[in-house]
Design a protein around this motif. Structure first.
Motif, PDB file in Angstrom:
ATOM      1  N   LEU A  40     -32.444  25.729 -84.591  1.00 66.73           N
ATOM      2  CA  LEU A  40     -32.165  25.931 -83.176  1.00 66.73           C
ATOM      3  C   LEU A  40     -30.825  26.624 -82.986  1.00 66.73           C
ATOM      4  O   LEU A  40     -29.844  26.308 -83.680  1.00 66.73           O
ATOM      5  N   THR A  41     -30.774  27.535 -82.053  1.00 70.57           N
ATOM      6  CA  THR A  41     -29.524  28.201 -81.688  1.00 70.57           C
ATOM      7  C   THR A  41     -29.467  28.316 -80.170  1.00 70.57           C
ATOM      8  O   THR A  41     -30.499  28.501 -79.505  1.00 70.57           O
ATOM      9  N   LEU A  42     -28.271  28.204 -79.623  1.00 73.18           N
ATOM     10  CA  LEU A  42     -28.093  28.354 -78.187  1.00 73.18           C
ATOM     11  C   LEU A  42     -28.100  29.835 -77.821  1.00 73.18           C
ATOM     12  O   LEU A  42     -27.521  30.657 -78.546  1.00 73.18           O
ATOM     13  N   PRO A  43     -28.718  30.191 -76.712  1.00 73.22           N
ATOM     14  CA  PRO A  43     -28.734  31.591 -76.308  1.00 73.22           C
ATOM     15  C   PRO A  43     -27.351  32.051 -75.844  1.00 73.22           C
ATOM     16  O   PRO A  43     -26.521  31.243 -75.423  1.00 73.22           O
ATOM     17  N   ALA A  44     -27.135  33.342 -75.926  1.00 78.66           N
ATOM     18  CA  ALA A  44     -25.858  33.895 -75.479  1.00 78.66           C
ATOM     19  C   ALA A  44     -25.762  33.819 -73.964  1.00 78.66           C
ATOM     20  O   ALA A  44     -26.765  33.949 -73.249  1.00 78.66           O
ATOM     21  N   LEU A  45     -24.551  33.608 -73.480  1.00 83.31           N
ATOM     22  CA  LEU A  45     -24.305  33.563 -72.040  1.00 83.31           C
ATOM     23  C   LEU A  45     -24.010  34.965 -71.510  1.00 83.31           C
ATOM     24  O   LEU A  45     -23.497  35.818 -72.252  1.00 83.31           O
ATOM     25  N   PRO A  46     -24.305  35.211 -70.243  1.00 77.16           N
ATOM     26  CA  PRO A  46     -23.891  36.486 -69.646  1.00 77.16           C
ATOM     27  C   PRO A  46     -22.370  36.625 -69.693  1.00 77.16           C
ATOM     28  O   PRO A  46     -21.644  35.640 -69.831  1.00 77.16           O
ATOM     29  N   ALA A  47     -21.909  37.832 -69.584  1.00 77.90           N
ATOM     30  CA  ALA A  47     -20.470  38.083 -69.652  1.00 77.90           C
ATOM     31  C   ALA A  47     -19.737  37.289 -68.579  1.00 77.90           C
ATOM     32  O   ALA A  47     -20.162  37.250 -67.413  1.00 77.90           O
ATOM     33  N   ASP A  48     -18.664  36.626 -68.989  1.00 77.47           N
ATOM     34  CA  ASP A  48     -17.784  35.859 -68.101  1.00 77.47           C
ATOM     35  C   ASP A  48     -18.450  34.632 -67.488  1.00 77.47           C
ATOM     36  O   ASP A  48     -17.885  33.999 -66.582  1.00 77.47           O
ATOM     37  N   ALA A  49     -19.638  34.259 -67.946  1.00 78.77           N
ATOM     38  CA  ALA A  49     -20.304  33.066 -67.411  1.00 78.77           C
ATOM     39  C   ALA A  49     -19.773  31.819 -68.117  1.00 78.77           C
ATOM     40  O   ALA A  49     -19.690  31.791 -69.353  1.00 78.77           O
ATOM     41  N   PRO A  50     -19.414  30.773 -67.375  1.00 79.36           N
ATOM     42  CA  PRO A  50     -18.872  29.571 -68.014  1.00 79.36           C
ATOM     43  C   PRO A  50     -19.969  28.673 -68.570  1.00 79.36           C
ATOM     44  O   PRO A  50     -21.141  28.769 -68.171  1.00 79.36           O
ATOM     45  N   ARG A  51     -19.594  27.811 -69.480  1.00 81.11           N
ATOM     46  CA  ARG A  51     -20.509  26.798 -69.986  1.00 81.11           C
ATOM     47  C   ARG A  51     -20.848  25.826 -68.856  1.00 81.11           C
ATOM     48  O   ARG A  51     -20.090  25.659 -67.898  1.00 81.11           O
ATOM     49  N   PRO A  52     -22.003  25.143 -68.919  1.00 85.75           N
ATOM     50  CA  PRO A  52     -22.425  24.300 -67.789  1.00 85.75           C
ATOM     51  C   PRO A  52     -21.502  23.119 -67.493  1.00 85.75           C
ATOM     52  O   PRO A  52     -21.499  22.622 -66.367  1.00 85.75           O
ATOM     53  N   TYR A  53     -20.720  22.677 -68.460  1.00 84.72           N
ATOM     54  CA  TYR A  53     -19.891  21.488 -68.230  1.00 84.72           C
ATOM     55  C   TYR A  53     -18.401  21.803 -68.313  1.00 84.72           C
ATOM     56  O   TYR A  53     -17.583  20.921 -68.537  1.00 84.72           O
ATOM     57  N   SER A  54     -18.056  23.050 -68.122  1.00 88.72           N
ATOM     58  CA  SER A  54     -16.647  23.430 -68.171  1.00 88.72           C
ATOM     59  C   SER A  54     -15.973  23.143 -66.834  1.00 88.72           C
ATOM     60  O   SER A  54     -16.627  22.897 -65.812  1.00 88.72           O
ATOM     61  N   ASP A  55     -14.651  23.188 -66.833  1.00 84.75           N
ATOM     62  CA  ASP A  55     -13.883  22.917 -65.613  1.00 84.75           C
ATOM     63  C   ASP A  55     -14.132  23.957 -64.532  1.00 84.75           C
ATOM     64  O   ASP A  55     -13.927  23.689 -63.346  1.00 84.75           O
ATOM     65  N   HIS A  56     -14.554  25.146 -64.925  1.00 89.32           N
ATOM     66  CA  HIS A  56     -14.777  26.224 -63.961  1.00 89.32           C
ATOM     67  C   HIS A  56     -16.232  26.298 -63.499  1.00 89.32           C
ATOM     68  O   HIS A  56     -16.648  27.299 -62.913  1.00 89.32           O
ATOM     69  N   ASN A  57     -17.000  25.238 -63.777  1.00 85.03           N
ATOM     70  CA  ASN A  57     -18.419  25.221 -63.401  1.00 85.03           C
ATOM     71  C   ASN A  57     -18.734  23.853 -62.796  1.00 85.03           C
ATOM     72  O   ASN A  57     -19.401  23.016 -63.409  1.00 85.03           O
ATOM     73  N   GLN A  58     -18.232  23.623 -61.584  1.00 82.75           N
ATOM     74  CA  GLN A  58     -18.376  22.322 -60.934  1.00 82.75           C
ATOM     75  C   GLN A  58     -19.833  21.987 -60.623  1.00 82.75           C
ATOM     76  O   GLN A  58     -20.220  20.818 -60.586  1.00 82.75           O
ATOM     77  N   ALA A  59     -20.656  22.990 -60.407  1.00 85.35           N
ATOM     78  CA  ALA A  59     -22.073  22.748 -60.119  1.00 85.35           C
ATOM     79  C   ALA A  59     -22.873  22.483 -61.387  1.00 85.35           C
ATOM     80  O   ALA A  59     -24.065  22.157 -61.305  1.00 85.35           O
ATOM     81  N   GLU A  60     -22.241  22.633 -62.563  1.00 79.30           N
ATOM     82  CA  GLU A  60     -22.878  22.406 -63.866  1.00 79.30           C
ATOM     83  C   GLU A  60     -24.151  23.246 -64.012  1.00 79.30           C
ATOM     84  O   GLU A  60     -25.220  22.754 -64.395  1.00 79.30           O
TER      85      GLU A  60
END
Length: 301
Positions: A102-122
């Protein structure tokens, strides 16, 4: 010098003319420094000690080298073998399925991780379909649930006929974005379905999750074809990802024509439903169900 015999005195007899045999003479006293070594030292001659010790040391050294060579050869042989080929180290089949790496897919450019401080909506910014668990080896993939998008009707079909309309209305009233799903059947007859429902934020996914339970934690909307449900006692929360919530259930014995296990995972803006079902008195196996749940949970967490 005079010699007395029988107590009668007589003329002295010169020593040179005496007829007595000469007295035995003591052996000459030899100074200690002149004694031969073998006369005073009972031990073996000192030059033989180093030779004997050397020979013994050489024998032990040769033995150690031979054993060391055999040990290295044995280790090399074991490490070049599969674990199941080594006697005493074979791993018996515990029922786990053979999932691909299993591998995690790449995120779009500048997109935060779902549980980061800059992603309050997760929010999961990766393609939701790429977060679906792939089917294991030997599985027959469901053509209708092939890892792409599906609709509310397919998801609602996992519930009893009398509950499908209510569940569908819950989803229509929520901020549901889309649903991805994958299903497959294993050679032993176990049917597996995984649904990922993505909402606008963690608040909406949590609200829908809570609507599936009453205040006492029971399930007013059980999966289709199930009897009495109970918490999966073999499931432990220690195996879940750090940022997720997992509720796992198993149909209690005695079950009817088959058994269903299912679990909900709340992971940020996404809710997952994992279902295993199999007809027959043997029911569903615990190990592959937990394995499927853990892997899907990790992909979301």
């Amino acid at each position: 010098m005079t010699e007395q015999t029988g107590g009668t005195s007589g003329p002295a007899v010169p020593a040179a003319t005496a007829t007595l045999p000469p007295a035995p003479q003591d052996p000459p006293v030899v100074p200690a420094a002149d004694v031969a070594p073998e006369a005073t030292a009972p031990e073996p001659a000192s030059p033989r000690l180093p030779n004997r010790a050397l020979r013994a040391a050489l024998r032990w050294t040769a033995a150690v080298l031979v054993m060391g060579g055999l040990g290295v050869g044995a280790v090399a042989g074991i490490t070049s073998m599969k674990r199941t080929d080594v006697p005493g180290l074979s791993t018996q089949d515990d029922g786990r399925w053979d999932y691909p790496a299993l591998t995690l897919p790449a995120l779009p450019a500048d997109a935060p991780r779902p549980y980061s401080d800059h992603n309050q909506a997760e929010v999961h910014h990766a393609d939701l379909r790429r977060l679906l668990l792939p089917a294991p080896a030997g599985a027959t993939v469901d053509k209708e649930l092939d890892g792409g998008w599906t609709d509310i009707a397919h998801y609602a079909a996992e519930y009893g006929k009398d509950d499908r309309a209510t569940v569908s209305q819950f989803l229509k009233d929520s901020a549901l974005r889309h649903i991805a799903a994958r299903g497959w059947t294993m050679p032993d007859g176990t049917s597996s379905r995984v649904y990922l429902l993505q909402f606008n934020s963690v608040a909406y996914s949590t609200a829908f999750h809570d609507s599936l339970f009453d205040n006492g934690g029971s399930l007013p909307f059980p999966p289709a074809g199930t009897g009495e449900l109970a918490f999966d006692e073999d499931w432990t929360s220690e195996t879940r990802a750090e940022n997720t919530t997992v509720r796992a259930y198993a149909e209690a014995e005695p079950f009817g024509a088959g058994q269903v296990r299912h679990a909900y995972v709340v992971a940020g803006d996404t809710l997952a439903l994992v279902v295993h079902s199999r007809e027959g008195k043997a029911g569903t196996e615990t190990v592959p169900f937990h394995q499927t749940l853990v892997l899907q949970d990790q992909l979301l967490g």
